[in-house]
Design a protein around this motif. Structure first.
Motif, PDB file in Angstrom:
ATOM      1  N   THR A 173       0.975  -1.365   0.057  1.00  0.00           N
ATOM      2  CA  THR A 173       0.007   0.074   0.133  1.00  0.00           C
ATOM      3  C   THR A 173       0.684   1.123  -0.052  1.00  0.00           C
ATOM      4  OG1 THR A 173      -1.971  -1.341   1.220  1.00  0.00           O
ATOM      5  CG2 THR A 173      -1.912   1.280   1.182  1.00  0.00           C
ATOM      6  N   THR A 174       2.104   1.102   0.706  1.00  0.00           N
ATOM      7  CA  THR A 174       2.800   2.377   0.662  1.00  0.00           C
ATOM      8  C   THR A 174       3.412   2.709  -0.747  1.00  0.00           C
ATOM      9  OG1 THR A 174       3.509   1.776   3.054  1.00  0.00           O
ATOM     10  CG2 THR A 174       4.952   3.310   1.619  1.00  0.00           C
ATOM     11  N   HIS A 175       3.768   1.564  -1.306  1.00  0.00           N
ATOM     12  CA  HIS A 175       4.065   1.730  -2.869  1.00  0.00           C
ATOM     13  C   HIS A 175       3.004   2.176  -3.609  1.00  0.00           C
ATOM     14  CE1 HIS A 175       8.406   0.606  -2.352  1.00  0.00           C
ATOM     15  NE2 HIS A 175       7.950  -0.597  -1.710  1.00  0.00           N
ATOM     16  N   ALA A 176       1.640   1.443  -3.363  1.00  0.00           N
ATOM     17  CA  ALA A 176       0.658   2.022  -4.442  1.00  0.00           C
ATOM     18  C   ALA A 176       0.497   3.602  -4.133  1.00  0.00           C
ATOM     19  CB  ALA A 176      -0.545   1.250  -3.964  1.00  0.00           C
ATOM     20  N   ILE A 177       0.642   4.243  -2.771  1.00  0.00           N
ATOM     21  CA  ILE A 177       0.422   5.695  -2.709  1.00  0.00           C
ATOM     22  C   ILE A 177       1.707   6.201  -3.304  1.00  0.00           C
ATOM     23  CG2 ILE A 177       0.636   7.216  -0.915  1.00  0.00           C
ATOM     24  CD1 ILE A 177      -0.948   5.234   0.952  1.00  0.00           C
ATOM     25  N   ALA A 178       2.936   5.650  -3.420  1.00  0.00           N
ATOM     26  CA  ALA A 178       3.776   6.491  -3.883  1.00  0.00           C
ATOM     27  C   ALA A 178       3.883   6.267  -5.502  1.00  0.00           C
ATOM     28  CB  ALA A 178       5.287   5.955  -3.608  1.00  0.00           C
ATOM     29  N   ILE A 179       3.331   5.108  -5.952  1.00  0.00           N
ATOM     30  CA  ILE A 179       3.473   5.123  -7.455  1.00  0.00           C
ATOM     31  C   ILE A 179       2.285   6.058  -7.819  1.00  0.00           C
ATOM     32  CG2 ILE A 179       2.611   3.582  -9.318  1.00  0.00           C
ATOM     33  CD1 ILE A 179       3.863   1.388  -7.839  1.00  0.00           C
ATOM     34  N   ALA A 180       0.962   6.010  -7.353  1.00  0.00           N
ATOM     35  CA  ALA A 180      -0.042   7.054  -7.694  1.00  0.00           C
ATOM     36  C   ALA A 180       0.331   8.444  -7.541  1.00  0.00           C
ATOM     37  CB  ALA A 180      -1.344   6.780  -6.781  1.00  0.00           C
ATOM     38  N   THR A 181       1.137   8.782  -6.609  1.00  0.00           N
ATOM     39  CA  THR A 181       1.561  10.200  -6.607  1.00  0.00           C
ATOM     40  C   THR A 181       2.532  10.651  -7.750  1.00  0.00           C
ATOM     41  OG1 THR A 181       1.579   9.853  -4.123  1.00  0.00           O
ATOM     42  CG2 THR A 181       2.755  11.987  -4.940  1.00  0.00           C
ATOM     43  N   THR A 182       3.293   9.577  -7.919  1.00  0.00           N
ATOM     44  CA  THR A 182       4.426  10.062  -9.012  1.00  0.00           C
ATOM     45  C   THR A 182       3.853   9.972 -10.483  1.00  0.00           C
ATOM     46  OG1 THR A 182       6.231   8.758  -7.658  1.00  0.00           O
ATOM     47  CG2 THR A 182       6.703   9.210  -9.793  1.00  0.00           C
ATOM     48  N   MET A 183       3.127   9.155 -10.613  1.00  0.00           N
ATOM     49  CA  MET A 183       2.156   8.899 -11.956  1.00  0.00           C
ATOM     50  C   MET A 183       1.217   9.842 -12.211  1.00  0.00           C
ATOM     51  SD  MET A 183       3.188   4.869 -12.389  1.00  0.00           S
ATOM     52  CE  MET A 183       2.395   4.960 -14.117  1.00  0.00           C
ATOM     53  N   ALA A 184       0.587  10.509 -11.232  1.00  0.00           N
ATOM     54  CA  ALA A 184      -0.415  11.152 -11.495  1.00  0.00           C
ATOM     55  C   ALA A 184      -0.222  12.259 -12.622  1.00  0.00           C
ATOM     56  CB  ALA A 184      -0.807  12.115 -10.032  1.00  0.00           C
ATOM     57  N   PRO A 185      -1.412  12.572 -13.297  1.00  0.00           N
ATOM     58  CA  PRO A 185      -1.175  13.481 -14.487  1.00  0.00           C
ATOM     59  C   PRO A 185      -0.638  14.844 -13.947  1.00  0.00           C
ATOM     60  CG  PRO A 185      -3.493  13.326 -13.990  1.00  0.00           C
ATOM     61  CD  PRO A 185      -2.748  12.388 -13.018  1.00  0.00           C
ATOM     62  N   ASP A 186       0.108  15.430 -14.786  1.00  0.00           N
ATOM     63  CA  ASP A 186       0.827  16.893 -14.373  1.00  0.00           C
ATOM     64  C   ASP A 186      -0.175  18.036 -14.579  1.00  0.00           C
ATOM     65  OD1 ASP A 186       2.692  19.391 -15.559  1.00  0.00           O
ATOM     66  OD2 ASP A 186       3.385  18.412 -13.770  1.00  0.00           O
ATOM     67  N   LEU A 187      -0.827  18.019 -15.527  1.00  0.00           N
ATOM     68  CA  LEU A 187      -1.997  19.021 -15.728  1.00  0.00           C
ATOM     69  C   LEU A 187      -1.408  20.408 -15.684  1.00  0.00           C
ATOM     70  CD1 LEU A 187      -4.372  17.128 -13.587  1.00  0.00           C
ATOM     71  CD2 LEU A 187      -4.637  17.440 -15.934  1.00  0.00           C
ATOM     72  N   ALA A 188      -0.164  20.599 -16.000  1.00  0.00           N
ATOM     73  CA  ALA A 188       0.201  22.105 -15.977  1.00  0.00           C
ATOM     74  C   ALA A 188      -0.413  22.843 -16.612  1.00  0.00           C
ATOM     75  CB  ALA A 188       1.990  22.023 -16.286  1.00  0.00           C
ATOM     76  N   ALA A 189      -1.043  22.444 -17.797  1.00  0.00           N
ATOM     77  CA  ALA A 189      -1.637  23.814 -18.738  1.00  0.00           C
ATOM     78  C   ALA A 189      -2.530  24.589 -18.087  1.00  0.00           C
ATOM     79  CB  ALA A 189      -2.308  22.876 -19.943  1.00  0.00           C
ATOM     80  N   PHE A 190      -3.146  23.846 -16.994  1.00  0.00           N
ATOM     81  CA  PHE A 190      -4.184  24.398 -16.254  1.00  0.00           C
ATOM     82  C   PHE A 190      -4.043  25.888 -15.786  1.00  0.00           C
ATOM     83  CE2 PHE A 190      -7.043  25.482 -12.905  1.00  0.00           C
ATOM     84  CZ  PHE A 190      -8.271  25.436 -13.461  1.00  0.00           C
ATOM     85  N   GLY A 191      -2.526  25.937 -15.671  1.00  0.00           N
ATOM     86  CA  GLY A 191      -2.123  27.221 -14.945  1.00  0.00           C
ATOM     87  C   GLY A 191      -1.927  28.373 -16.012  1.00  0.00           C
ATOM     88  N   TYR A 192      -1.843  27.937 -17.226  1.00  0.00           N
ATOM     89  CA  TYR A 192      -1.389  29.084 -18.074  1.00  0.00           C
ATOM     90  C   TYR A 192      -2.285  29.237 -19.170  1.00  0.00           C
ATOM     91  CZ  TYR A 192       0.729  25.650 -20.938  1.00  0.00           C
ATOM     92  OH  TYR A 192       1.225  24.464 -21.804  1.00  0.00           O
ATOM     93  N   VAL A 193      -2.850  28.153 -19.753  1.00  0.00           N
ATOM     94  CA  VAL A 193      -3.892  28.409 -20.988  1.00  0.00           C
ATOM     95  C   VAL A 193      -5.040  29.178 -20.563  1.00  0.00           C
ATOM     96  CG1 VAL A 193      -3.018  26.120 -21.857  1.00  0.00           C
ATOM     97  CG2 VAL A 193      -5.060  26.184 -20.543  1.00  0.00           C
ATOM     98  N   ARG A 194      -5.593  29.857 -21.734  1.00  0.00           N
ATOM     99  CA  ARG A 194      -6.754  30.503 -21.570  1.00  0.00           C
ATOM    100  C   ARG A 194      -8.000  29.722 -21.869  1.00  0.00           C
ATOM    101  NH1 ARG A 194      -6.028  33.625 -17.745  1.00  0.00           N
ATOM    102  NH2 ARG A 194      -8.198  34.626 -18.409  1.00  0.00           N
TER     103      ARG A 194
END
Length: 445
Positions: A173-194
């Protein structure tokens, strides 16, 4: 012990059936809310497309998609169901984490839990998924606009909840949490696209699938960086685990009355309150002045949005629509509500600024101040706690009324009664009956 390991120990070790009674009741409210929100969302263009794409992406299987009934894999069902639950921006959220837990965690738990799982265990898993996700989301030391997307952390709660349901070990479960955190989508575009009015939005559906994948990987021995929350430049680890199991963040999610970004709700509340107290001739409105916090000015804020997603992220259009419509227009906001001539005219008159006092309250609160100016009068209202906040909660009656209106709009008016009845007297087959009700609802007919 790492902070991820502490979360894992909590996720799998919290005693079953020992949730605070009020929290268990609150989780049932979240489930009813998400079911109705997903019903309404299922009729949107984006949700239909997600149902079409889900089996192509994740295959056919034995899990029925909500509002469709097609048999697909668990991941396919979660992708489609989470899309329906999140696309209208009516799903629950939490101030501390700046985002939406329920639209991902509830569909994932309901799809991933074995059919014979007791209802108490389902509720436990949902509460624990909320708690882990919210604590990670709230444990970031600084949250710029580029990082507020819920998809960055909702999959972590999915991983914790599903790991518990599957009986993974503490290490897995520790590894599952760590993997999910690491592999979460970055979604960086939300911060700058109009162009925030797009189908991706906050990435909740994809992040939820990533959380499921993290459990699959950890179960067969895949590993992740277990120290992921132990670096102060990225997470305040002690805040993540402080009071874990005793002080529940999951109890303080907000529920939404309007189909748009939470950052706009205080302004809409203010408008409807002013209209209830004063006669404000729409044709005489010369200006609408909005004071809010800085993050809200970073939304798309289209004057005449082209999509319902664009409208959800538009302060000018939503406030203008509130001036010319009744509250029901936001339950839900649909394509039929776009390009309304009266709303577009007023939308062009909206002026937005940052209120110093309001900025100081964010992100603990999402306040707003609205000022409507006619030829001879000025009407002002400041709202500190939008409807649905823990400090201004929806009553059971108001929540059910919301659910009823949404399901009537979706063509399944009996669904809230069905779900509420199961939640009131769950029985041994509650999980099966709820999934069947959602799969068979006539919204997709």
């Amino acid at each position: 012990m790492t902070h991820a390991a502490r979360l894992a120990d909590f996720a799998i070790g919290f005693p079953g059936g020992s949730l605070p009674t009020q929290l268990a009741t609150t989780v049932n409210r979240y489930i009813l809310d998400i079911a109705a929100v997903a019903a309404a969302g299922s009729n949107t263009r984006t949700a239909r497309q997600a149902r079409q794409a889900a089996p192509r992406l994740f295959g056919r299987g034995e899990t029925a998609m909500w509002f469709d009934g097609a048999s697909v894999t668990v991941k396919a069902a979660v992708f489609a169901n989470a899309t329906a639950a999140s696309i209208l921006d009516l799903d629950d959220g939490h101030r501390a984490a700046l985002g939406h837990p329920g639209a991902g965690i509830i569909p994932a738990v309901l799809a991933a839990a074995p059919a014979d799982t007791s209802w108490n265990n389902v509720v436990d898993a949902i509460a624990i998924g909320y708690e882990v996700a919210l604590r990670v989301g709230a444990g970031r030391p600084a949250i710029p606009l580029t990082a507020v997307s819920s998809g960055r952390w909702v999959g972590i709660g999915v991983a914790a909840a599903v790991a518990r349901l599957r009986g993974l070990s503490a290490t897995q479960t520790t590894h599952a949490i760590a993997i999910a955190t690491t592999m979460a989508p970055d979604l960086a575009a939300f911060g700058y696209v109009r162009e925030t009015g797009n189908s991706v939005k906050e990435g909740i559906s994809w992040a939820s699938v990533t959380g499921l994948a993290a459990v699959d990987l950890a179960e067969v021995g895949h590993t992740g960086p277990r120290d992921i929350f132990d670096h102060a430049s990225h997470y305040v680890g002690e805040e993540i685990i402080d009071g874990l199991g005793d002080q529940w963040l999951a109890h303080r999610a907000y529920l939404k009355r309007y189909s748009c970004c939470r950052w706009i709700h205080a302004l809409i509340d203010g408008i409807f309150e002013l209209r209830a107290q004063h006669t404000i001739p729409v044709e005489l409105i010369k200006s609408i002045e909005v004071e809010t916090f800085e993050h809200a000015l970073g939304l798309g804020n289209e004057v005449d949005p082209m999509t319902i997603e664009g409208a959800q992220y538009s302060i000018p259009y939503c406030t203008a629509l509130a001036c010319v419509s009744q509250p029901e227009v936001f339950l839900p906001l649909t394509e039929a509500h776009l390009h309304q001539p009266g709303a577009v005219r007023l939308s062009k008159l909206v002026k937005m600024t940052v209120g110093t006092d309001l900025q100081e309250m964010f992100p603990v609160r999402t306040p707003g101040r609205i000022r409507i100016i006619t030829g001879s009068d000025t009407f002002v209202r400041t709202v500190l706690h939008p409807l649905g906040d823990p400090a201004n909660p929806l009553s059971d009656e108001a929540l059910f009324d919301k659910c009823r209106q949404l399901c009537v709009s979706a063509g399944c008016p009996q669904l809230p009664n069905t779900i509420a009845g199961i939640l009131l007297e769950p029985g041994v087959d509650a999980l099966t009956r709820i999934n069947a009700a959602l799969a068979d609802a006539p919204a997709s007919r």
